[in-house]
Design a protein around this motif. Structure first.
Motif, PDB file in Angstrom:
ATOM      1  N   VAL A 162     -16.926 -98.486 -11.922  1.00  9.47           N
ATOM      2  CA  VAL A 162     -15.511 -98.757 -11.655  1.00  9.47           C
ATOM      3  C   VAL A 162     -15.357-100.218 -11.254  1.00  9.47           C
ATOM      4  N   PRO A 205     -19.264 -94.496 -19.950  1.00  7.63           N
ATOM      5  CA  PRO A 205     -18.752 -94.895 -18.631  1.00  7.63           C
ATOM      6  C   PRO A 205     -19.889 -95.390 -17.749  1.00  7.63           C
ATOM      7  N   THR A 223     -12.157 -97.745 -14.981  1.00  6.69           N
ATOM      8  CA  THR A 223     -13.466 -97.383 -15.515  1.00  6.69           C
ATOM      9  C   THR A 223     -13.917 -98.417 -16.539  1.00  6.69           C
ATOM     10  N   THR A 280     -16.998 -93.302 -13.275  1.00 10.51           N
ATOM     11  CA  THR A 280     -15.579 -93.305 -13.630  1.00 10.51           C
ATOM     12  C   THR A 280     -14.722 -93.306 -12.366  1.00 10.51           C
TER      13      THR A 280
END
Length: 357
Positions: free
Chosen positions: A288, A285, A277, A320
């Motif tokens: 990815v 966040p 993340t 995330t």
């Protein structure tokens, strides 16, 4: 949805129905010579008969299924399991067996505690199969139902060993189907993201994990696995929100483990990457990042590479690792999806043919 596995650590040491009375005044007074008209069944009598019929159904289901539900001792933890066949195979949750290889099993037929050994565990779906070293006479395999026939509103019973109380039963309804839930790692959880879960209002407490969620036809429709928790800091279990792995997945995984000693066809989609993340300038966040892409894997074949940051799978936003896993949970290997990602300052898309976990 935050959820926690329902495994227990071992510590050694009808509300009365108010019915209004209805007085009927008869012409000529109460002492009339003619026969009184027959009264319709009272509301209380109707309710009593309906309640009695439902109680009879509950008791029939309990007598049918409870002998197939066992208590499993795995090291310092307790959980539940379901007798899968007459050869002594028992299906349960992977987080119940944990890292243990041998187990103490208490069966409903009343014999002494039996020994069992691990056949295989599949943490990716939080399922496992163990096998009794010796199969006692009278061991009864459960009857498994059909996931496609599970509907919201169905009455269900949850059977297992909550808080170490073996052969316990709670009741509720199917509250929803098709839920995707991510399991925490605290309390021995596997961290798996589980799709197509059955949500139920039947109480799921520590120790219920691996037990049976059954319908009124005495069929197992799922394995109780998780209880929802309040996401606020220090939040406790949310009453009436539990989740069970659907019977279709249970049978798919258990059959492969019994046949091959492992899961050979997960049916779970993957991008074939290792990721982490990443956060934005406000430390929120934001996607990815691909740490590595498996050579010849789904992402690499589509042109994704180390350093790319995935932000969407189809129309689903990815912020995330958990949200990425949840976005893929409902997909299947071989399915094509559009992956949106950033490379440096550029926003790009790629069509990816998904691989398999």
């Amino acid at each position: 949805m935050d959820a926690t596995p329902s495994r227990r650590r071992v510590r050694r040491s009808l509300t009365p129905l108010a019915v209004g009375a209805c007085a009927i005044a008869l012409a000529g007074g109460c002492a009339g010579t003619g026969p009184a008209p027959s009264a319709a069944p009272s509301q209380q009598a109707v309710v009593s008969r309906a309640t009695s019929g439902l109680e009879d159904q509950y008791q029939t289901v309990i007598k049918d299924v409870l002998p197939s539900v066992v208590q499993i001792g795995a090291g310092d933890a307790l959980g539940s399991g379901i007798v899968y066949d007459d050869k002594g195979h028992i299906v349960t949750n992977a987080h119940v067996v944990g890292s243990e290889k041998t187990f103490d099993v208490s069966v409903a037929t009343g014999e002494k505690v039996l020994k069992a050994s691990l056949v295989s565990s599949y943490p990716e779906q939080d399922l496992a199969v163990i096998k009794l070293d010796s199969v006692p006479d009278g061991l009864r395999a459960a009857k498994f139902g059909d996931t496609d026939e599970v509907e919201v509103g169905q009455i269900v019973l949850a059977m297992g060993s909550p808080l170490g109380l073996s052969s316990s039963v709670t009741q509720g309804i199917v509250s929803a189907v098709g839920r995707t839930v991510s399991e925490g790692r605290s309390g021995g959880g596997t961290g798996a993201t589980l799709a197509d879960m059955v949500q139920t209002s039947a109480a799921i407490n520590p120790g219920n994990s691996g037990g049976a969620l059954v319908n009124l036809d005495s069929e197992v429709i799922g394995i109780p696995t998780l209880a929802a928790t309040d996401p606020e800091p220090g939040g406790s279990a949310a009453p009436g929100i539990g989740f069970a792995i659907p019977v279709s997945m249970v049978r798919t995984v258990a059959d492969q483990i019994i046949r091959s000693g492992k899961v050979t066809d997960s049916g779970r989609a993957a991008l074939d990457i290792t990721g982490r993340t990443v956060v934005d300038d406000e430390y929120q966040p934001a996607g990815v990042a691909i740490v590595s892409a498996e050579k010849g894997g789904a992402a690499e074949k589509a042109g994704l590479r180390t350093g790319d940051v995935i932000t969407r799978i189809g129309d689903t936003r990815v912020t995330t690792i958990t949200s990425l896993t949840e976005a893929l949970a409902g997909d299947r290997p071989g399915q094509k999806v559009t992956v949106t990602y950033t490379r440096g300052d550029s926003k790009k898309t790629a069509e990816v043919t998904l691989g398999e976990i």
